[in-house]
Scaffold this motif. Structure first.
Motif, PDB file in Angstrom:
ATOM      1  N   ALA A 198     -15.436 -73.721  56.582  1.00 23.32           N
ATOM      2  CA  ALA A 198     -15.790 -74.473  55.368  1.00 23.32           C
ATOM      3  C   ALA A 198     -14.816 -74.143  54.242  1.00 23.32           C
ATOM      4  CB  ALA A 198     -17.225 -74.153  54.956  1.00 23.32           C
ATOM      5  N   LEU A 199     -14.451 -72.877  54.121  1.00 23.98           N
ATOM      6  CA  LEU A 199     -13.490 -72.489  53.092  1.00 23.98           C
ATOM      7  C   LEU A 199     -12.109 -73.076  53.377  1.00 23.98           C
ATOM      8  CD1 LEU A 199     -14.597 -68.778  52.634  1.00 23.98           C
ATOM      9  CD2 LEU A 199     -14.643 -70.541  50.858  1.00 23.98           C
ATOM     10  N   PHE A 258     -14.149 -54.198  54.968  1.00 27.94           N
ATOM     11  CA  PHE A 258     -13.640 -55.018  53.871  1.00 27.94           C
ATOM     12  C   PHE A 258     -12.225 -55.497  54.143  1.00 27.94           C
ATOM     13  CE2 PHE A 258     -11.319 -55.782  49.990  1.00 27.94           C
ATOM     14  CZ  PHE A 258     -12.130 -56.757  49.401  1.00 27.94           C
ATOM     15  N   VAL A 259     -11.379 -54.629  54.649  1.00 25.76           N
ATOM     16  CA  VAL A 259     -10.002 -55.027  54.936  1.00 25.76           C
ATOM     17  C   VAL A 259      -9.980 -56.159  55.961  1.00 25.76           C
ATOM     18  CG1 VAL A 259      -7.821 -54.252  55.945  1.00 25.76           C
ATOM     19  CG2 VAL A 259      -9.000 -52.826  54.262  1.00 25.76           C
ATOM     20  N   ASP A 260     -10.837 -56.075  56.974  1.00 23.86           N
ATOM     21  CA  ASP A 260     -10.922 -57.161  57.952  1.00 23.86           C
ATOM     22  C   ASP A 260     -11.359 -58.464  57.280  1.00 23.86           C
ATOM     23  OD1 ASP A 260     -10.131 -55.485  59.969  1.00 23.86           O
ATOM     24  OD2 ASP A 260     -12.162 -55.119  60.737  1.00 23.86           O
ATOM     25  N   LEU A 283      -8.863 -61.841  56.695  1.00 28.64           N
ATOM     26  CA  LEU A 283      -9.168 -63.163  57.248  1.00 28.64           C
ATOM     27  C   LEU A 283      -9.142 -64.236  56.157  1.00 28.64           C
ATOM     28  CD1 LEU A 283     -12.056 -62.175  59.689  1.00 28.64           C
ATOM     29  CD2 LEU A 283      -9.810 -63.077  60.339  1.00 28.64           C
ATOM     30  N   HIS A 284      -9.600 -63.889  54.970  1.00 31.27           N
ATOM     31  CA  HIS A 284      -9.614 -64.865  53.882  1.00 31.27           C
ATOM     32  C   HIS A 284      -8.249 -64.974  53.204  1.00 31.27           C
ATOM     33  CE1 HIS A 284     -13.901 -64.314  54.660  1.00 31.27           C
ATOM     34  NE2 HIS A 284     -14.046 -65.518  54.147  1.00 31.27           N
ATOM     35  N   GLN A 285      -7.485 -63.901  53.241  1.00 36.60           N
ATOM     36  CA  GLN A 285      -6.107 -63.983  52.775  1.00 36.60           C
ATOM     37  C   GLN A 285      -5.326 -64.986  53.632  1.00 36.60           C
ATOM     38  OE1 GLN A 285      -3.993 -60.291  53.059  1.00 36.60           O
ATOM     39  NE2 GLN A 285      -2.422 -60.883  51.589  1.00 36.60           N
ATOM     40  N   GLN A 321      -3.500 -51.782  52.109  1.00 33.55           N
ATOM     41  CA  GLN A 321      -3.614 -52.106  53.524  1.00 33.55           C
ATOM     42  C   GLN A 321      -3.429 -53.590  53.776  1.00 33.55           C
ATOM     43  OE1 GLN A 321      -6.722 -50.334  55.849  1.00 33.55           O
ATOM     44  NE2 GLN A 321      -6.887 -48.520  54.544  1.00 33.55           N
ATOM     45  N   LEU A 322      -3.704 -54.411  52.759  1.00 31.75           N
ATOM     46  CA  LEU A 322      -3.574 -55.859  52.921  1.00 31.75           C
ATOM     47  C   LEU A 322      -2.165 -56.358  52.597  1.00 31.75           C
ATOM     48  CD1 LEU A 322      -6.967 -56.784  51.266  1.00 31.75           C
ATOM     49  CD2 LEU A 322      -6.344 -57.286  53.640  1.00 31.75           C
ATOM     50  N   ALA A 323      -1.356 -55.507  52.002  1.00 28.88           N
ATOM     51  CA  ALA A 323      -0.018 -55.942  51.554  1.00 28.88           C
ATOM     52  C   ALA A 323       0.843 -56.333  52.760  1.00 28.88           C
ATOM     53  CB  ALA A 323       0.655 -54.823  50.776  1.00 28.88           C
TER      54      ALA A 323
END
Length: 300
Positions: free
Chosen positions: A211-212, A255-257, A261-263, A298-300
């Motif tokens: 949906a997003l 949270f990182v997972d 996924l949304h990144q 960690q997301l970078a």
């Protein structure tokens, strides 16, 4: 584009007891923006303490130096563009140009009837929002504004010297429907969503992400129609309202997972609620602070 991490601090704490501490701590933890809700009251907090958004953000501006401040979100339910513009220009000045206005069409909650009016229909909310945002844009960018519309008017409204941020403070427009997305494409420096509310109770995280993805695609089409690059617009996800609920805050890895996924869907800013015991936003404060200080790297 790298993802930013922000928080939203609900305005239910007395300032000189716990309120001030939370905003200062948000800056110490390195959050990009600290937002608050702009409501007269909200859901389960209706019969308890609840303070105004603009005074709270003004106080927060006085005890912080770097963190951005904002609303998620302001709506026409109890606001008028003329008076709101004056408050925003003042807040932007006091904060040294650190304010973002999250703005949406509003809903059917307590704000919708607190001034004694009947709740507006979805069509009227959309109509009012479609008039509110362009007028607010003018009020924040022009020294004097006169306007007569179907819902709002301004007569020689003066807003000198204007915003510290030029040409005005940024708008983060909350929208999922076609009319709101067109407003976001035309006036927003960012776009905000909480996901698809129909999926909150019985949907799956996978359905929510689809949906997003669809919302991001629709925003892209609206931007294309407005001759604008959608990739240049920040995309903000306010968490806590998808089927994942509080699970992403159960551990740093979770949270990182979730954020990763949304990144991948194109979101550039993830907003998490400051923990509130015995509420839908309850979370372990130690885990919350680890997320604040370690997740972005960690997301970078």
């Amino acid at each position: 584009m790298s993802v930013r991490l922000s928080t939203v601090i609900l305005p239910y704490r007395r300032w000189h007891e716990e309120g001030r501490v939370a905003w200062q701590r948000a800056e110490e933890l390195g959050f990009y923006t600290a937002y608050t809700y702009d409501h007269l009251s909200w859901r389960s907090f209706r019969d308890g303490p609840w303070f105004g958004a603009v005074p709270t953000l003004t106080a927060a501006a006085g005890v912080t130096e770097r963190i951005r401040l904002g609303t998620l979100v302001t709506s026409p339910n109890f606001r008028h563009p003329v008076t709101l513009a004056k408050e925003l220009i003042s807040l932007d000045d006091i904060s040294g140009g650190r304010v973002t206005l999250g703005i949406g069409a509003g809903g059917t909650g307590f704000d919708a009837t607190a001034l004694g009016q009947d709740p507006w229909s979805p069509l009227e909310r959309a109509d009012r929002f479609g008039e509110f945002v362009p007028l607010l844009d003018r009020l924040l960018t022009e020294d004097a504004v006169s306007y007569e519309g179907d819902f709002y008017s301004a007569h020689e409204a003066r807003n000198i010297p204007g915003c510290v941020q030029r040409p005005r403070l940024p708008f983060a427009v909350a929208a999922t429907g076609p009319r709101g997305l067109r407003l976001a494409a035309r006036y927003g420096q960012a776009w905000v969503t909480t996901g698809d509310p129909k999926l909150y109770e019985s949907g799956t995280p996978e359905q929510s992400r689809q949906a997003l993805r669809d919302q991001v695609d629709k925003l892209g089409k609206a931007c294309a129609d407005a001759s604008r690059d959608a990739d240049a617009m920040d995309k903000v996800l306010l968490t806590g309202f998808t089927p994942d609920r509080g699970r992403p805050l159960q551990s740093l890895d979770a949270f990182v997972d979730f954020a990763g996924l949304h990144q991948e869907l194109g979101f550039t800013e993830i907003v998490i609620h400051w923990p509130i015991p015995d509420s839908d936003f309850a979370a372990d404060e130690g885990v919350f602070e680890r997320i604040a200080t370690e997740a972005v790297a960690q997301l970078a």
